[in-house]
Enzyme design. Structure first.
Site, PDB file in Angstrom:
ATOM      1  N   LYS A 225       0.837  -1.213   0.000  1.00  0.00           N
ATOM      2  CA  LYS A 225       0.000   0.000   0.000  1.00  0.00           C
ATOM      3  C   LYS A 225       0.867   1.256   0.000  1.00  0.00           C
ATOM      4  CE  LYS A 225      -3.787  -2.272   2.439  1.00  0.00           C
ATOM      5  NZ  LYS A 225      -4.848  -2.441   1.456  1.00  0.00           N
ATOM      6  N   CYS A 363     -14.020  -5.010   3.374  1.00  0.00           N
ATOM      7  CA  CYS A 363     -13.578  -5.719   4.596  1.00  0.00           C
ATOM      8  C   CYS A 363     -13.906  -4.928   5.855  1.00  0.00           C
ATOM      9  CB  CYS A 363     -12.086  -6.039   4.554  1.00  0.00           C
ATOM     10  SG  CYS A 363     -11.625  -7.129   3.224  1.00  0.00           S
TER      11      CYS A 363
HETATM   12  N1  PLP Z   1      -6.095  -2.633   7.763  1.00  0.00           N
HETATM   13  C1  PLP Z   1      -6.587  -1.737   6.907  1.00  0.00           C
HETATM   14  C2  PLP Z   1      -7.123  -0.442   7.438  1.00  0.00           C
HETATM   15  C3  PLP Z   1      -6.598  -2.009   5.540  1.00  0.00           C
HETATM   16  O1  PLP Z   1      -7.101  -1.121   4.688  1.00  0.00           O
HETATM   17  C4  PLP Z   1      -6.096  -3.250   5.077  1.00  0.00           C
HETATM   18  C5  PLP Z   1      -6.147  -3.605   3.652  1.00  0.00           C
HETATM   19  O2  PLP Z   1      -6.919  -3.074   2.893  1.00  0.00           O
HETATM   20  C6  PLP Z   1      -5.579  -4.139   6.014  1.00  0.00           C
HETATM   21  C7  PLP Z   1      -5.594  -3.801   7.345  1.00  0.00           C
HETATM   22  C8  PLP Z   1      -5.009  -5.453   5.604  1.00  0.00           C
HETATM   23  O3  PLP Z   1      -3.836  -5.260   4.859  1.00  0.00           O
HETATM   24  P1  PLP Z   1      -3.131  -6.489   4.129  1.00  0.00           P
HETATM   25  O4  PLP Z   1      -4.189  -7.160   3.316  1.00  0.00           O
HETATM   26  O5  PLP Z   1      -2.076  -5.831   3.291  1.00  0.00           O
HETATM   27  O6  PLP Z   1      -2.576  -7.360   5.177  1.00  0.00           O
END
Ligand code: PLP
Length: 405
Positions: A225, A363
């Site tokens: 990200k 999510c």
């Molecule tokens: N936390 C937040 C606020 C997110 O936006 C995301 C992914 O969109 C995550 C956690 C999880 O990240 P990752 O899938 O890179 O582990």
């Protein structure tokens, strides 16, 4: 000031055409695109340096190890951690949070204990805590938020009890864009002697992060990200906690001595880095940090805020368009719905115009339940996006709105 034309030349993927239209990539909260310099470092690693690290005396292994550990130093400096060994490499935010929930939980969560999270967490900052609570007989307490998408700090203060063991909140909401007042949240928790984990997945590419100034106990983020490859992430943890916490996974690298009777563990951070890590991805993470530092994190933030304000103004003027998440302090994320149209239909029609947005619950199902909606359309901007692209989105929405009605 950022030189947008120069920046865009670093991102070849932005030249893609989709259904004969130039790609407009507004799904940056899901993952950012990667600049050439990052892709080159990753490819060069496999071309010239590929080797397993930390356990080889030969040239390639030593050189790869050195570069891997240089990345740790770069991350330490980027978030201003006190010690290099407070930086643990993981696969991403999800793994970082699971590591803490599992390992901290094992030591500190007991029957009747409580974990505070917020109502605007990503599932990856909910489910790991639910799993830990289930295992140890603890329970979740949830900070509510207003219609605007602002956390209720009075309600937060009232959630503490002598059974509160940890607070876990995001720095920035991936759905609402809210920048949460984490410094205050941390101070309040610390006044009760409770540590705080910050999910920084959506903050790290938009805001300068100083873990010492914040005084957070844990800070988690994902490389993908912040212009780095997928497969590499970071857990920052204060030495005082990481030292006490038991290993998360067993295997090579994390041990000092192994016998069939007893194993002793490696020192920090290796105690938490079992198995072969994503070496190439880590090296490329260092390059992505340099990419951001060359632009200046403050400049990136200022430019993205300009995009956010422009887009908010343009989108708000569209008849029947509702924005979810109107907190005064936001990063460049806009969640919206057009009339009663299903977000999936909106996203599909925008895709046909070459515009990539994300649709669904992102999510964050509890946020959707809070507003009583099935999902939203989310446009999220990065440093390579332009006002012209926002105009394309606005024109696109005006064009498809009659089809959605
Ligand atoms: N936390 C937040 C606020 C997110 O936006 C995301 C992914 O969109 C995550 C956690 C999880 O990240 P990752 O899938 O890179 O582990």
């Amino acid at each position: 000031m950022v030189d947008i034309e120069k920046i865009r030349t670093q991102f070849k993927i932005l030249d893609t055409t989709v259904y004969d239209r130039p790609l407009v990539y507004f799904d940056n909260a899901a993952t950012t695109q990667k600049p050439e310099c990052v892709i080159n470092v990753l490819a060069d690693y496999y071309r010239t340096l590929n080797s397993n690290i930390h356990r080889g005396v030969h040239y390639l292994s030593s050189a790869a190890t050195e570069r891997y550990e240089e990345t740790r130093t770069a991350v330490q400096q980027f978030v201003n951690a006190s010690h290099q060994h407070e930086i643990v490499f993981t696969r991403g935010t999800t793994e970082s949070i699971n590591l803490v929930a599992s390992s901290f939980g094992k030591l500190f969560l007991h029957k009747g204990d409580e974990v505070i999270i917020s109502g605007m967490e990503h599932h990856s900052n909910i489910v790991p805590w639910q799993l830990a609570c289930e295992q140890y007989g603890a329970s979740l307490r949830v900070i509510p938020f207003s219609d605007q998408g602002v956390l209720d700090l009075e309600a937060y203060r009232a959630l503490f009890s002598d059974r509160t063991r940890i607070v876990a909140v995001n720095h920035v909401s991936n759905t609402l864009g809210t920048v949460n007042p984490i410094k205050e949240i941390i101070q309040i928790a610390h006044s009760h002697g409770v540590p705080v984990l910050i999910d920084g997945a959506q903050a790290i590419s938009h805001l300068a992060v100083d873990v010492q100034a914040l005084d957070c106990d844990f800070y988690c983020f994902s490389g993908h990200k912040m212009y780095a490859p997928m497969g590499i992430g970071v857990l920052y943890g204060k030495e005082q906690w990481l030292d006490k916490m038991p290993p998360y996974q067993g295997g090579g690298e994390m041990i000092k001595d192994v016998t069939f009777e007893r194993t002793t563990y490696n020192e920090l951070p290796f105690k938490f880095e079992a198995g072969t890590p994503s070496v190439g991805d880590a090296l490329a993470l260092k390059t992505s940090i340099e990419f951001m530092q060359d632009l200046g994190v403050e400049n990136i933030a200022a430019y993205e805020t300009e995009l956010l304000h422009y887009a908010t103004e343009q989108l708000s003027a569209i008849d029947g368009l509702r924005i979810f998440g109107t907190a005064p302090h936001k990063t460049s994320v806009i969640s919206f719905l057009i009339g009663t149209a299903h977000p999936y239909d909106t996203g599909t029609l925008l895709d046909k115009l070459g515009i990539a947005v994300r649709t669904g619950h992102h999510c964050t199902q509890p946020i959707m339940d809070r507003y009583g909606i099935p999902g939203t359309v989310r446009a999220s901007f990065a440093v390579y996006n332009t006002k012209q692209e926002i105009d394309t989105l606005v024109t696109g929405i005006q064009r498809i709105a009659p089809m959605l009605a």
